[in-house]
Enzyme design. Structure first.
Site, PDB file in Angstrom:
ATOM      1  N   ARG A  49       0.837  -1.198   0.000  1.00 35.45           N
ATOM      2  CA  ARG A  49       0.000   0.000   0.000  1.00 35.45           C
ATOM      3  C   ARG A  49       0.876   1.253   0.000  1.00 35.45           C
ATOM      4  NH1 ARG A  49      -3.655  -1.399   5.142  1.00 35.45           N
ATOM      5  NH2 ARG A  49      -1.567  -2.002   5.845  1.00 35.45           N
ATOM      6  N   ASP A  51       1.179   5.537   0.212  1.00 38.54           N
ATOM      7  CA  ASP A  51       0.509   6.654   0.870  1.00 38.54           C
ATOM      8  C   ASP A  51       0.034   7.699  -0.131  1.00 38.54           C
ATOM      9  OD1 ASP A  51       0.893   5.610   3.421  1.00 38.54           O
ATOM     10  OD2 ASP A  51       2.819   6.614   3.689  1.00 38.54           O
ATOM     11  N   TYR A 109      12.086   0.586  -3.966  1.00 41.00           N
ATOM     12  CA  TYR A 109      11.576   1.958  -4.010  1.00 41.00           C
ATOM     13  C   TYR A 109      12.665   2.876  -4.542  1.00 41.00           C
ATOM     14  CZ  TYR A 109       7.373   0.944  -1.263  1.00 41.00           C
ATOM     15  OH  TYR A 109       6.158   0.469  -0.819  1.00 41.00           O
ATOM     16  N   ARG A 196      10.865   7.457   3.188  1.00 46.13           N
ATOM     17  CA  ARG A 196      10.850   8.922   3.316  1.00 46.13           C
ATOM     18  C   ARG A 196      11.647   9.374   4.539  1.00 46.13           C
ATOM     19  NH1 ARG A 196       4.627  10.029   3.249  1.00 46.13           N
ATOM     20  NH2 ARG A 196       5.333  12.146   3.787  1.00 46.13           N
TER      21      ARG A 196
END
Length: 260
Positions: A49, A51, A109, A196
């Site tokens: 999932r 954001d 990522y 992040r």
């Protein structure tokens, strides 16, 4: 019949991947379009999932259906009912034992960061921005300390629901392409906001606020309060979900290497 799909999307206009009562999510749009082709409601399960504001070039989902359709219908057909910022890349029939999330052994990522005094225009919403000069060699040294199995509690969001903060980091690299700084991470799984938060701390190192070894200290102290603030979601992309070859799914490595 179980079908797996490869998906890409620009998450700028969405409240994240997972469906919510108020709508405006990737899952809402995807299930609505699939239902048009299947002629019945469809529930999809994703590999990871994302954001609000986060993008994907290599998201993978699966769904079960009794509708017998050619694979082109699950790609081009579904794409006709999706908004222009969401697209199906491929579709495959998979065994019932396949699970988009639990069959994956890794995820990749990429974070894109514009590093120049002026804010981005064309890159707005698609890359992060940091106006102070960054020393990529220092950031690269710090990123190397993330490799291996560690407790990543210092980079974990307060509302993270993962059972364990211990993750195996297989890739952590930083490189510069002109004004663009590119961060690449691969691990078995990631904590909520982990990438992040890692980017935020590496930026502190790049600016000279902290030495490269500070990242190793953060791992040992496992205290989120000691690390840098969470960086913007704008530059974050899920670029690959990794499965064993026997599942017969296309590789996402092309997306990882050619993204910008």
């Amino acid at each position: 019949m179980r079908v797996a799909l490869g998906i890409e999307y620009d998450g700028s206009s969405y409240r994240g991947y997972q469906e919510q009562p108020g709508g405006q999510t990737i899952q809402d749009e995807l299930q609505r379009a699939l239902a048009k082709i299947a002629a019945t409601p469809v529930n999809v399960v994703c590999a990871g999932r994302t954001d609000a504001g986060v993008h994907a070039t290599g998201q993978v989902v699966h769904f079960d259906t009794e509708a017998r359709r050619p694979m082109t219908a699950w790609v081009r057909g579904v794409n006709t009912f999706l908004p222009p910022d969401i697209a199906i890349r491929w579709a495959r029939v998979v065994p019932d034992a396949f699970h988009a999330r639990f069959s994956a052994f890794g995820r990749s990522y990429r974070y894109l960061l514009i590093n120049r005094p002026q804010r981005p225009g064309v890159w707005n919403g698609r890359a992060g921005w940091y106006h102070h000069p960054l020393d990529v060699s220092r950031m690269r040294e710090a990123a190397g300390l993330l490799l291996g199995e560690h407790d990543f509690s210092a980079f974990r969001a307060a509302d993270c629901q993962a059972k364990s903060p211990v993750k195996l980091m297989r890739r952590a690299e930083v490189k510069r392409l002109g004004d663009l700084v590119v961060f690449d991470f691969e691990a078995g799984a990631f904590l909520h906001h982990m990438v992040r938060n890692l980017v935020g701390s590496l930026v502190y190192v790049g600016q000279g606020k902290q030495p490269p070894g500070w990242v190793a200290e953060l791992l040992l102290k496992a205290d989120r309060r000691l690390a840098a603030p969470t960086f913007s979601p704008a530059g974050l992309y899920l670029v690959g979900v990794h499965y064993e070859p026997h599942w017969g799914l296309p590789s996402n490595e092309g997306a990882v290497e050619t993204l910008f």
